[in-house]
Design a protein around this motif. Structure first.
Motif: not given
Length: 473
Positions: A2-6, A15-17
């Motif tokens: 999973p993507f970890d934004p922290v 890019n994720f947004l």
């Protein structure tokens, strides 16, 4: 994972947004809330949190409104697809397809170009499909084409000759162009969006070029800065007895990303040529698109991947797909069998060969012990080698210098559906009103400066085998 934004950087968050789904956005916000339960979120993470929250709220609000009235943003009913999701085919799609079909009927757009546009209109994220529909409608408008032709004929005063319809068409095209720039990481100021029938991303083919890669590879178009796909070595199956626990056959999925790079082509043309606006567009189409095609052919073959596409040779060099010749600083007939036998069985049915003409001729001359040709099928048209199509790729190595220390990549065999070429729609052109000679005096010429964006890469190196003939000085 999973993507970890922290722990993500500013660019990773951006890019994720841009590509995240609603569940992914919700998971990212929950991760941030867990990490900072009673703390103020600042910096680029705080900016991401605010932007993601707004995007999520806007999407949910819009979805509720659409579902409540059971229609798309264009007012047409939702069609529930076989996959169970919503697929909108509204007025924007219809307008775009009518524009494309009309261009085909006028003979200005090839059928394969129309298919490429339709693929963009029916695949990808909703925002990309919506932008594609507006682009196809604006860039394919005949009024915009004549407005563009008048500008090309006289960049300084051509707009004074526009009709009302041409002026309106140009303003619509500018609005779409500006929206495309806003979505781009490398937006450019100035320039006119080229008409649909002049866009290399739509009309380029392998005709007139010794570049088969556009014909045999997977060619996709995008309205964004990169193409993302999904590849896998495949799931596993098994025979199993009654009441036995099944094995985990989950495939390992990869998500290759292919960025698009900026290329350009410049051609001068005389005032006299510019006097005939209709013929001018035809000439520009031939000259500019051919120049772009030649540049792309080199990039798709040997491009470094830094500021230019990653070529198929570059992608395979140094990998397990590279196989050395069985000869001494020279090709031998057995190399063809070695290369073909080394490719996995699952890639064999769609496999093809690519090589320089000189390499093809070398194999065409190999003889058996009694003087018969080993590969007579290379002397007929269409060429084949060991039962598979042979394609001439003039950008590959065609000569071997035994006096130099070098790798000579002379032949590739594989399934080219695993080599992806990406074209970004929305090619632009700058018109230069006057060109000047060495003494800084006008030459009576104008200039057309076309820039486009494209990329390429192998998404599965195991689907190829490449022959290397190493030499040592």
């Amino acid at each position: 994972m999973p993507f970890d934004p922290v722990r993500a950087s500013r660019d990773e968050l951006k890019n994720f947004l841009e590509r995240a789904s609603r569940p992914e956005l919700m998971a990212a916000l929950q991760t941030i809330d867990t990490a900072f339960p009673d703390q103020e979120i600042t910096g680029h993470l705080g900016g991401f949190y605010d932007a993601a929250s707004r995007a999520l709220l806007d999407e949910i609000t819009e979805l509720r409104a659409l579902v409540s009235r059971g229609s798309t943003e264009d007012g047409t009913p939702f069609d529930r697809s076989a996959s169970g999701g919503f697929q909108a085919r509204g007025a924007a799609y219809d307008r775009a397809m009518r524009t494309v079909d009309a261009a085909v009927q006028r003979g200005q757009l090839p059928a394969y170009g129309a298919e490429r546009v339709e693929t963009l209109l029916t695949t990808g994220l909703p925002v990309s499909r919506s932008l594609t529909a507006r682009w196809a409608t604006a860039a394919g408008d005949p009024a915009y084409e004549t407005a563009f032709a008048k500008l090309a004929s006289d960049p300084e005063r051509g707009h004074l000759l526009w009709t009302r319809e041409e002026g309106d068409a140009y303003r619509r095209a500018v609005a779409v162009r500006d929206e495309m720039r806003a979505m781009s990481l490398t937006g450019n100021a100035g320039g006119h969006m080229v008409p649909l029938t002049l866009d290399p991303a739509v009309i380029l083919t392998s005709d007139g070029s010794a570049n088969p890669l556009r014909r045999i590879s997977r060619v996709v178009q995008t309205a964004t800065n990169e193409w993302r796909g999904v590849t896998s070595a495949g799931a596993t199956a098994e025979w199993i007895g009654e009441s036995q626990e099944v094995a985990d056959g989950s495939p390992v999925l990869a998500q290759p990303a292919i960025p698009v790079h900026k290329g350009d082509s410049f051609v001068p043309y005389s005032f006299e040529v510019g006097m005939d606006a209709v013929d001018l567009l035809g000439e520009l189409r031939l000259v500019l698109v051919d120049a772009a095609d030649q540049l792309m052919a080199t990039g798709y073959t040997t491009g470094t991947g830094v500021g230019q596409p990653t070529g198929i040779v570059t992608a395979l060099a140094g990998t397990s797909s590279e196989i050395n010749t069985g000869g001494t600083e020279a090709m031998v007939a057995a190399d063809a069998y070695t290369l073909q036998n080394a490719l996995g069985a699952r890639w064999q049915p769609n496999a093809q060969w690519v090589a320089h003409l000189a390499t093809i001729n070398t194999f065409a001359q190999f003889e058996t012990a009694n003087g018969s040709l080993k590969f007579p099928e290379l002397r007929v048209s269409p060429r084949q080698l060991l039962g598979r199509p042979m394609n001439e790729l003039s950008n590959m190595d065609g000569s071997i210098n035994a006096a130099a220390t070098a790798n000579n990549y002379v032949m590739i065999y594989g399934d080219f559906n695993n080599f992806v070429i990406v074209d970004r729609i929305g090619t632009q052109m700058e018109l230069v009103p006057h060109l000047f000679g060495a003494n800084r005096r006008p030459t009576g010429q104008r200039g057309a400066f076309l820039w486009f964006r494209t990329g390429s890469d192998s998404v599965n190196d195991s689907a190829f085998r490449m022959l290397d003939v190493p030499t040592t000085a």
